[in-house]
Motif scaffolding. Structure first.
Motif, PDB file in Angstrom:
ATOM      1  N   ILE A  23      49.834  29.373  70.737  1.00 37.54           N
ATOM      2  CA  ILE A  23      48.394  29.589  70.732  1.00 37.54           C
ATOM      3  C   ILE A  23      48.097  30.850  69.928  1.00 37.54           C
ATOM      4  N   ALA A  24      47.281  30.701  68.888  1.00 41.18           N
ATOM      5  CA  ALA A  24      46.993  31.816  67.986  1.00 41.18           C
ATOM      6  C   ALA A  24      46.186  32.909  68.682  1.00 41.18           C
ATOM      7  N   ILE A  25      46.483  34.144  68.323  1.00 38.31           N
ATOM      8  CA  ILE A  25      45.691  35.305  68.736  1.00 38.31           C
ATOM      9  C   ILE A  25      44.959  35.805  67.498  1.00 38.31           C
ATOM     10  N   ALA A  58      40.487  36.740  80.849  1.00 36.86           N
ATOM     11  CA  ALA A  58      41.831  36.935  80.316  1.00 36.86           C
ATOM     12  C   ALA A  58      42.807  37.106  81.478  1.00 36.86           C
ATOM     13  N   GLY A  59      43.955  36.449  81.379  1.00 35.06           N
ATOM     14  CA  GLY A  59      44.961  36.528  82.422  1.00 35.06           C
ATOM     15  C   GLY A  59      45.019  35.308  83.316  1.00 35.06           C
ATOM     16  N   MET A  60      43.932  34.517  83.345  1.00 37.22           N
ATOM     17  CA  MET A  60      43.982  33.298  84.136  1.00 37.22           C
ATOM     18  C   MET A  60      44.719  32.210  83.355  1.00 37.22           C
ATOM     19  N   HIS A  61      45.209  31.213  84.060  1.00 37.67           N
ATOM     20  CA  HIS A  61      45.904  30.106  83.419  1.00 37.67           C
ATOM     21  C   HIS A  61      44.892  29.085  82.897  1.00 37.67           C
ATOM     22  N   PHE A  62      45.243  28.423  81.782  1.00 36.45           N
ATOM     23  CA  PHE A  62      44.384  27.340  81.292  1.00 36.45           C
ATOM     24  C   PHE A  62      44.238  26.239  82.340  1.00 36.45           C
ATOM     25  N   LYS A  63      45.280  26.004  83.114  1.00 38.63           N
ATOM     26  CA  LYS A  63      45.184  24.973  84.163  1.00 38.63           C
ATOM     27  C   LYS A  63      44.184  25.366  85.246  1.00 38.63           C
ATOM     28  N   GLU A  64      44.054  26.655  85.492  1.00 37.81           N
ATOM     29  CA  GLU A  64      43.019  27.108  86.430  1.00 37.81           C
ATOM     30  C   GLU A  64      41.634  26.761  85.902  1.00 37.81           C
ATOM     31  N   LEU A  65      41.441  26.949  84.599  1.00 38.39           N
ATOM     32  CA  LEU A  65      40.167  26.590  83.982  1.00 38.39           C
ATOM     33  C   LEU A  65      39.924  25.091  84.100  1.00 38.39           C
ATOM     34  N   HIS A  82      40.116  22.080  73.213  1.00 38.02           N
ATOM     35  CA  HIS A  82      41.235  22.388  72.314  1.00 38.02           C
ATOM     36  C   HIS A  82      41.057  23.741  71.657  1.00 38.02           C
ATOM     37  N   GLY A  83      42.174  24.273  71.168  1.00 34.17           N
ATOM     38  CA  GLY A  83      42.113  25.454  70.328  1.00 34.17           C
ATOM     39  C   GLY A  83      41.483  25.129  68.983  1.00 34.17           C
ATOM     40  N   ILE A  84      41.026  26.175  68.301  1.00 32.29           N
ATOM     41  CA  ILE A  84      40.383  25.987  66.993  1.00 32.29           C
ATOM     42  C   ILE A  84      40.557  27.270  66.187  1.00 32.29           C
ATOM     43  N   GLY A  85      40.576  27.124  64.864  1.00 34.96           N
ATOM     44  CA  GLY A  85      40.735  28.299  64.011  1.00 34.96           C
ATOM     45  C   GLY A  85      40.860  27.897  62.562  1.00 34.96           C
ATOM     46  N   ARG A  86      42.090  27.913  62.037  1.00 31.02           N
ATOM     47  CA  ARG A  86      42.353  27.474  60.670  1.00 31.02           C
ATOM     48  C   ARG A  86      42.417  25.946  60.580  1.00 31.02           C
ATOM     49  N   LYS A  87      42.514  25.305  61.724  1.00 34.48           N
ATOM     50  CA  LYS A  87      42.466  23.848  61.825  1.00 34.48           C
ATOM     51  C   LYS A  87      41.395  23.476  62.848  1.00 34.48           C
ATOM     52  N   PRO A  88      40.843  22.255  62.745  1.00 35.11           N
ATOM     53  CA  PRO A  88      39.806  21.874  63.708  1.00 35.11           C
ATOM     54  C   PRO A  88      40.342  21.666  65.112  1.00 35.11           C
ATOM     55  N   HIS A  89      41.613  21.304  65.209  1.00 32.53           N
ATOM     56  CA  HIS A  89      42.243  21.115  66.517  1.00 32.53           C
ATOM     57  C   HIS A  89      43.583  21.840  66.526  1.00 32.53           C
ATOM     58  N   GLU A  90      43.708  22.813  67.406  1.00 31.85           N
ATOM     59  CA  GLU A  90      44.933  23.582  67.555  1.00 31.85           C
ATOM     60  C   GLU A  90      45.312  23.617  69.042  1.00 31.85           C
ATOM     61  N   ASP A  91      46.478  24.180  69.329  1.00 35.42           N
ATOM     62  CA  ASP A  91      46.845  24.430  70.725  1.00 35.42           C
ATOM     63  C   ASP A  91      45.901  25.489  71.296  1.00 35.42           C
ATOM     64  N   PRO A  92      45.605  25.390  72.611  1.00 33.18           N
ATOM     65  CA  PRO A  92      46.138  24.445  73.580  1.00 33.18           C
ATOM     66  C   PRO A  92      45.212  23.247  73.752  1.00 33.18           C
ATOM     67  N   GLN A  93      45.674  22.244  74.466  1.00 34.79           N
ATOM     68  CA  GLN A  93      44.795  21.189  74.960  1.00 34.79           C
ATOM     69  C   GLN A  93      44.234  21.645  76.309  1.00 34.79           C
ATOM     70  N   LYS A 114      48.089  27.578  88.917  1.00 32.08           N
ATOM     71  CA  LYS A 114      48.648  28.866  88.482  1.00 32.08           C
ATOM     72  C   LYS A 114      50.010  28.652  87.833  1.00 32.08           C
ATOM     73  N   SER A 115      50.002  27.871  86.763  1.00 35.02           N
ATOM     74  CA  SER A 115      51.228  27.639  85.988  1.00 35.02           C
ATOM     75  C   SER A 115      50.849  27.376  84.535  1.00 35.02           C
ATOM     76  N   GLY A 116      51.845  27.470  83.670  1.00 33.56           N
ATOM     77  CA  GLY A 116      51.595  27.205  82.257  1.00 33.56           C
ATOM     78  C   GLY A 116      51.026  28.405  81.522  1.00 33.56           C
ATOM     79  N   GLU A 117      50.493  28.130  80.326  1.00 31.80           N
ATOM     80  CA  GLU A 117      49.993  29.184  79.448  1.00 31.80           C
ATOM     81  C   GLU A 117      48.798  29.932  80.059  1.00 31.80           C
ATOM     82  N   LYS A 118      48.735  31.228  79.751  1.00 31.45           N
ATOM     83  CA  LYS A 118      47.626  32.045  80.206  1.00 31.45           C
ATOM     84  C   LYS A 118      46.631  32.292  79.071  1.00 31.45           C
ATOM     85  N   ILE A 119      45.395  32.515  79.464  1.00 32.89           N
ATOM     86  CA  ILE A 119      44.336  32.875  78.521  1.00 32.89           C
ATOM     87  C   ILE A 119      44.483  34.357  78.175  1.00 32.89           C
ATOM     88  N   LYS A 120      44.481  34.660  76.872  1.00 30.49           N
ATOM     89  CA  LYS A 120      44.726  36.029  76.425  1.00 30.49           C
ATOM     90  C   LYS A 120      43.625  36.499  75.474  1.00 30.49           C
TER      91      LYS A 120
END
Length: 253
Positions: free
Chosen positions: A3-5, A140-147, A169-180, A191-197
């Motif tokens: 996931i891009a920062i 920031a700090g919560m999990h995407f699954k919590e969202l 979905h993520g977005i930036g240099r492409k219309p669809h990026e990680d995460p889903q 409370k598992s998986g990738e966190k929002i940063k």
């Protein structure tokens, strides 16, 4: 999952693309009237985007034939514009993507044509309110699954169900990026998986069904409906995590 920062300069570039999206959505909403065709509306949107020295991001994306996804009544997402002329009481999902200088923006609304029923207005209000309430909960700090769980509970709290198998979905240099980002907790614990940063940029898009969240794709191979055949609604914003919370990029100043 990578996931891009994004830094402040990159987020400013994303603001530009998303501001055009917001302006195009406002134009589309204000153009909704009985008798306008979906193809006419699509052309208005494309002409506006190109007048901003930008490009309609959906045109040609994965083979999509038009500039905007225009999803009528029971179609929840990915509706292909046709020569159908809007009628009193229709509801229309308008999903617009823009690419400007290599950066992408994406947002959607659902709006009524003329006088619509209280039931249809409640359906539209659900998708809008869930989007805004969900965004308010992002930290920031919560999990995407919590969202995802928050979105699911909000939707169900309004008495509806989320569309399955489609997600934000993520977005930036492409219309669809990680995460889903599904609108429901798909598997595992919240409370598992990738966190929002800080610096992440992504799209939240509640897709609301009335009775069944099971999707069905129509013969055009694009339009998605619920298997219950009832009307649906969809709202979307692009957000950036700035100062530990979500800031909406896809709104007019």
């Amino acid at each position: 999952m990578a996931i891009a920062i994004r830094n402040a300069r990159e987020i400013d570039s994303l603001r530009v693309s998303n501001r055009i999206v917001a302006q195009a959505l406002s134009l589309a909403r204000n153009s909704l009237k009985v008798g306008i065709s979906l193809l006419e509306l699509d052309k208005l949107i494309e002409d506006f985007i190109r007048s901003c020295d930008a490009r309609p991001a959906f045109k040609g994306l994965y083979g999509f034939p038009n500039s905007a996804c225009l999803s009528l009544n029971s179609v929840i997402i990915h509706g292909i514009p046709t020569d159908y002329k809007l009628q009193e009481g229709d509801i229309l999902g308008i999903d617009i993507g823009v690419e400007k200088d290599g950066w992408y923006g994406d947002a959607a609304i659902t709006a009524g044509v003329g006088k619509i029923t209280h039931q249809d207005q409640a359906l539209i209000d659900c998708s809008c309110n869930v989007l805004l309430e969900g965004i308010e909960n992002i930290k920031a700090g919560m999990h995407f699954k919590e969202l995802s769980l928050i979105l699911q509970e909000l939707i169900e709290g309004y008495g509806y169900v989320p569309l399955e198998d489609f997600c934000g979905h993520g977005i930036g240099r492409k219309p669809h990026e990680d995460p889903q980002i599904p609108n429901y907790l798909r598997h595992g614990k919240a409370k598992s998986g990738e966190k929002i940063k800080e610096g992440m940029v992504f799209c939240i898009e509640p897709m609301i069904c009335q009775k069944s969240g099971k999707p069905k794709i129509l013969a055009d191979k694009w339009s998605v409906v619920s298997e219950d055949g009832m009307k649906t609604s969809h709202y979307e914003h692009t957000v950036a995590i700035i100062g530990g919370k979500a800031e909406i990029l896809s709104k007019e100043d």
